[in-house]
Design an enzyme around this catalytic site. Structure first.
Site, short mmCIF file in Angstrom:
data_model
loop_
_atom_site.label_atom_id
_atom_site.label_comp_id
_atom_site.label_asym_id
_atom_site.label_seq_id
_atom_site.Cartn_x
_atom_site.Cartn_y
_atom_site.Cartn_z
N LYS A 13 0.84 -1.21 0.00
CA LYS A 13 0.00 0.00 0.00
C LYS A 13 0.87 1.26 0.00
O LYS A 13 0.62 2.18 -0.77
CB LYS A 13 -0.91 0.05 1.25
CG LYS A 13 -1.88 -1.10 1.37
CD LYS A 13 -2.83 -0.89 2.54
CE LYS A 13 -2.16 -0.88 3.90
NZ LYS A 13 -1.57 -2.17 4.31
N ARG A 88 -8.99 1.30 9.34
CA ARG A 88 -8.50 -0.04 9.58
C ARG A 88 -9.55 -0.87 10.33
O ARG A 88 -9.35 -2.05 10.57
CB ARG A 88 -7.28 0.13 10.47
CG ARG A 88 -6.15 -0.81 10.36
CD ARG A 88 -5.08 -0.60 9.50
NE ARG A 88 -3.81 -1.16 9.91
CZ ARG A 88 -2.67 -0.61 9.56
NH1 ARG A 88 -2.66 0.52 8.89
NH2 ARG A 88 -1.56 -1.19 9.87
N ARG A 123 11.94 -6.35 4.22
CA ARG A 123 11.61 -4.92 4.18
C ARG A 123 12.60 -4.11 5.03
O ARG A 123 12.94 -4.50 6.13
CB ARG A 123 10.19 -4.70 4.66
CG ARG A 123 9.79 -3.23 4.65
CD ARG A 123 8.35 -3.06 4.40
NE ARG A 123 7.57 -3.12 5.62
CZ ARG A 123 6.31 -2.71 5.68
NH1 ARG A 123 5.70 -2.25 4.61
NH2 ARG A 123 5.65 -2.79 6.81
N ARG A 156 11.92 -2.46 10.79
CA ARG A 156 10.95 -1.92 11.76
C ARG A 156 10.68 -2.97 12.84
O ARG A 156 10.55 -4.14 12.51
CB ARG A 156 9.64 -1.61 11.03
CG ARG A 156 9.42 -0.15 10.78
CD ARG A 156 8.27 0.08 9.84
NE ARG A 156 7.01 -0.53 10.26
CZ ARG A 156 5.90 -0.46 9.56
NH1 ARG A 156 5.89 0.17 8.39
NH2 ARG A 156 4.80 -1.01 9.99
N ARG A 167 0.02 -8.99 13.33
CA ARG A 167 -0.59 -7.96 12.49
C ARG A 167 -1.51 -8.57 11.44
O ARG A 167 -2.56 -8.01 11.11
CB ARG A 167 0.50 -7.09 11.84
CG ARG A 167 1.23 -6.24 12.87
CD ARG A 167 2.50 -5.65 12.29
NE ARG A 167 2.22 -4.63 11.30
CZ ARG A 167 3.11 -4.20 10.42
NH1 ARG A 167 4.32 -4.71 10.38
NH2 ARG A 167 2.79 -3.26 9.56
#
Ligand code: AMP
Length: 210
Positions: A13, A88, A123, A156, A167
């Site tokens: 996203k 969300r 990532r 992260r 998540r």
């Protein structure tokens, strides 16, 4: 264009929002980036959000709605915006509707959980400007260094595998029902995640007719 991007964490996203934002000349509002900046600066919002974000849980709806309302009131949002990572939950979507925050489409980027877990492990995020890279599919020019601001690239905390799983389950339980919410309003569009960033962007362009 007033667009909501839906999709699991790591669906792309943020990356797609950034490309569309440049092409359409409208800002992206990423609640994740706003929260990370607030946490880094130790603001009251940041202090409230920290424990939730680091555990991969959702920050309370009232905090999020406050952030979005404040950001959308700025002049650069007059011609449109891309909401990345918000709403969300159904209550967040209802709150946006009640506040008269309009959208043209909610675009869902579809991707499997297995692919997400693989993807998140590669990532890297800039500590300074939040730009994201991927060690294989979107590497920075120089390892460990942001192409845009020269900041350090880090993993992260909430991209750690256990937190990614938390998540994903939050996504399926709380966020995925938004697809039916926007479908019922005739606003839902879906695209499949493609092997490359560019191909996914092409699918999105076709799907939105832009
Ligand atoms: P993101 O960068 O969008 O993946 O967001 C990172 C984290 O920030 C999430 O795992 C949540 O803890 C928090 N967060 C971001 N956006 C929202 C939202 N709309 N509602 C609740 N929590 C959020």
């Amino acid at each position: 264009m007033k667009l909501i991007l839906l999709g699991a964490p790591g669906a792309g996203k943020g990356t797609q929002a950034e490309i569309l934002s440049r092409e359409l000349n409208i800002p992206t509002i990423s609640t994740g980036n706003i929260l990370r900046a607030a946490m880094k600066n130790g603001t009251p919002v940041g202090l409230k959000a920290k424990a939730f974000v680091e555990a991969g849980q959702l920050v309370p709806d009232d905090v999020i709605i406050g952030i979005v309302e404040e950001r959308l009131a700025q002049d650069d949002c007059l011609n449109g915006y891309i909401l990345d990572g918000v709403p969300r939950t159904i209550p967040q979507a209802e709150a946006l509707e009640e506040k008269g925050i309009a959208i043209d489409y909610a675009l869902s980027i579809e991707i499997s959980d297995d692919e997400i877990v693989k993807r998140m492990s590669g990532r890297r995020t800039c500590k300074e400007c939040s730009q994201t890279f991927h060690i294989i599919s979107n590497p920075p020019k120089k390892e460990g260094v942001c192409d845009f601001c020269g900041g350090e690239l880090i993993v992260r905390k909430d991209d750690a595998p256990e937190t990614v799983k938390a998540r994903l389950s939050v996504y399926h339980a709380e966020t995925e029902p938004l697809k039916a919410f926007y479908e019922a309003r005739g606003k839902l569009k879906t695209v499949s995640n493609m092997p490359t960033i560019e191909e996914t962007t092409d699918e999105i362009r076709k799907c939105l007719g832009i």
